[in-house]
Design an enzyme around this catalytic site. Structure first.
Site, PDB file in Angstrom:
ATOM      1  N   LYS A  17     -13.760 104.766   3.028  1.00 52.38           N
ATOM      2  CA  LYS A  17     -13.256 104.042   4.198  1.00 52.38           C
ATOM      3  C   LYS A  17     -12.741 105.013   5.257  1.00 52.38           C
ATOM      4  O   LYS A  17     -13.043 104.878   6.438  1.00 52.38           O
ATOM      5  CB  LYS A  17     -12.130 103.075   3.771  1.00 52.38           C
ATOM      6  CG  LYS A  17     -12.657 101.860   3.040  1.00 52.38           C
ATOM      7  CD  LYS A  17     -11.568 101.042   2.364  1.00 52.38           C
ATOM      8  CE  LYS A  17     -12.218  99.955   1.512  1.00 52.38           C
ATOM      9  NZ  LYS A  17     -11.275  99.212   0.680  1.00 52.38           N
ATOM     10  N   GLN A  28      -5.144  98.701  -0.700  1.00 54.05           N
ATOM     11  CA  GLN A  28      -6.285  98.825  -1.616  1.00 54.05           C
ATOM     12  C   GLN A  28      -5.965  98.121  -2.936  1.00 54.05           C
ATOM     13  O   GLN A  28      -4.941  98.386  -3.567  1.00 54.05           O
ATOM     14  CB  GLN A  28      -6.595 100.315  -1.849  1.00 54.05           C
ATOM     15  CG  GLN A  28      -7.802 100.563  -2.728  1.00 54.05           C
ATOM     16  CD  GLN A  28      -9.113 100.053  -2.102  1.00 54.05           C
ATOM     17  OE1 GLN A  28      -9.358 100.222  -0.919  1.00 54.05           O
ATOM     18  NE2 GLN A  28      -9.929  99.396  -2.916  1.00 54.05           N
ATOM     19  N   ASP A  33      -8.337  93.017   6.282  1.00 52.20           N
ATOM     20  CA  ASP A  33      -9.116  92.505   5.149  1.00 52.20           C
ATOM     21  C   ASP A  33      -9.358  91.000   5.290  1.00 52.20           C
ATOM     22  O   ASP A  33     -10.200  90.436   4.598  1.00 52.20           O
ATOM     23  CB  ASP A  33      -8.361  92.755   3.839  1.00 52.20           C
ATOM     24  CG  ASP A  33      -8.943  93.920   3.064  1.00 52.20           C
ATOM     25  OD1 ASP A  33     -10.133  94.231   3.289  1.00 52.20           O
ATOM     26  OD2 ASP A  33      -8.222  94.496   2.233  1.00 52.20           O
TER      27      ASP A  33
END
Ligand code: NDP
Length: 304
Positions: free
Chosen positions: A53, A97, A120
């Site tokens: 990422k 995460q 997200d």
């Protein structure tokens, strides 16, 4: 011959579209859009995902920071980190995460991310915006599926779409996004009766199950578009023999393990009219969409 829907190609297009938006943002805001990734514990797969990422963030010109803490971090400790990131003017996107260590209250952590920085798209506020069809940050993997369908000009409106899987991360938002595109959507899960028959009704079949090559010929309507979200690792020869053709089997023997989706690759290529391969289908899109979400969050925050 079935058409292969190439996720790497679409990923590169999305990344290329991100760069001028970053330039425009910098001209307006005097800084790059900022992404903060919080990594807790020592899950090696998570560490690889986070590296990928941040590498992509670098490539598209985002400012990025990785906040790393060991597994002894408490829920309160994590909430304090998130509160600080929520308050920072130069951070537009916050990504926690997953999975978090078991003792941390993941729900509490995800709820504490400011919805406008929730790149997200997992916060209930953004889930609500999605389900009521209002603009907002959308979960990256299902958004990637819509992107690939649209860019390959696969019609969605009016078609029967079946999503197998009802997770908050993939299945449910996938179904909502297909509905928004005017598909007639059915959601299936582990309690669905006669799953093969349900799947055979699909003109667009999305598998987000987490079961190695579970979807076989019996589940696929000839000519259907098949989207395989699954990412599973084949580790035994017995399983490899069930799943792979001779060439792939030789590859498996060399490497000792191989990635496969939720759909049997050979069956999918034989029966579908178009499909996303694993690897190289849906997988590459998730990170590209994360970058786009960060830019979108940044643009909204400065009123672009
Ligand atoms: P979850 O385990 O959270 O959800 C799996 C879903 O599949 C559940 O709804 C479950 O039903 C359903 N299911 C499980 N077994 C069966 C079965 N035998 N028959 C019918 N339905 C079944 O997984 P995720 O949604 O997080 O992920 C799904 C897959 O997608 C995984 O392989 C994952 O690795 C992959 N993935 C890929 C990403 C990418 O970037 N390409 C990103 C995220 C995930 P029930 O609810 O009834 O238990």
């Amino acid at each position: 011959m079935a058409q292969i829907l190439n996720g790497n190609l679409v990923r590169d297009q999305i990344k290329a579209e991100c760069r001028p938006r970053v330039t425009r943002f910098i001209a307006k805001a005097g800084r790059a859009p900022g992404l903060a990734v919080v990594l807790v514990g020592d899950n090696s797969a998570s560490a690889v995902y986070v590296r990928n990422k941040t590498k992509t963030a670098e490539e598209v010109g985002l400012h990025h920071e990785t906040i790393t803490r060991d597994a002894s971090l408490t829920t309160e400790g994590l909430l304090a980190i998130i509160a600080e990131l929520n308050a920072r003017g130069d951070i537009d996107g916050i990504l926690i995460q997953l999975p978090l260590p078991a003792h941390i209250d993941s729900q509490k952590a995800l709820l504490s991310v400011a919805p406008e920085k929730d790149v997200d798209g997992f916060h209930p506020y953004n889930v609500g915006l999605l389900s009521t069809g209002r603009p907002g940050l959308r979960p990256c993997t299902p958004s990637g599926v819509i992107e690939i369908l649209k860019r390959y000009e696969i019609p969605i409106a009016g078609r029967n779409a079946v999503v197998v899987g009802r997770s908050d991360i993939v299945g449910k938002p996938m179904a909502m996004l297909l509905l928004q595109e005017n598909a007639t959507v059915t959601i299936c899960h582990s309690r669905t009766r006669d799953l093969p028959a349900m799947c055979r009704a699909a003109e667009i079949l999305v598998a987000a199950i987490g079961r190695t090559a579970m979807i076989t010929t019996d589940y696929i309507q000839p000519g259907a578009v098949v989207i395989d979200v699954g990412m599973n690792t084949v580790r035994t020869r017995e399983e490899a023999e069930r799943v792979f053709d001779a060439a792939k089997l030789a590859d498996f023997d060399k490497r000792g393990s191989l990635l496969v989706g939720d759909v049997h690759p050979g069956d999918m290529a034989r029966v579908a009219s178009a499909y996303t391969p694993v690897p190289g289908g849906v997988g590459p899109l998730t990170i590209a969409l994360l970058m786009r979400n960060t830019i979108e969050a940044a643009e909204r925050r400065v009123g672009l």
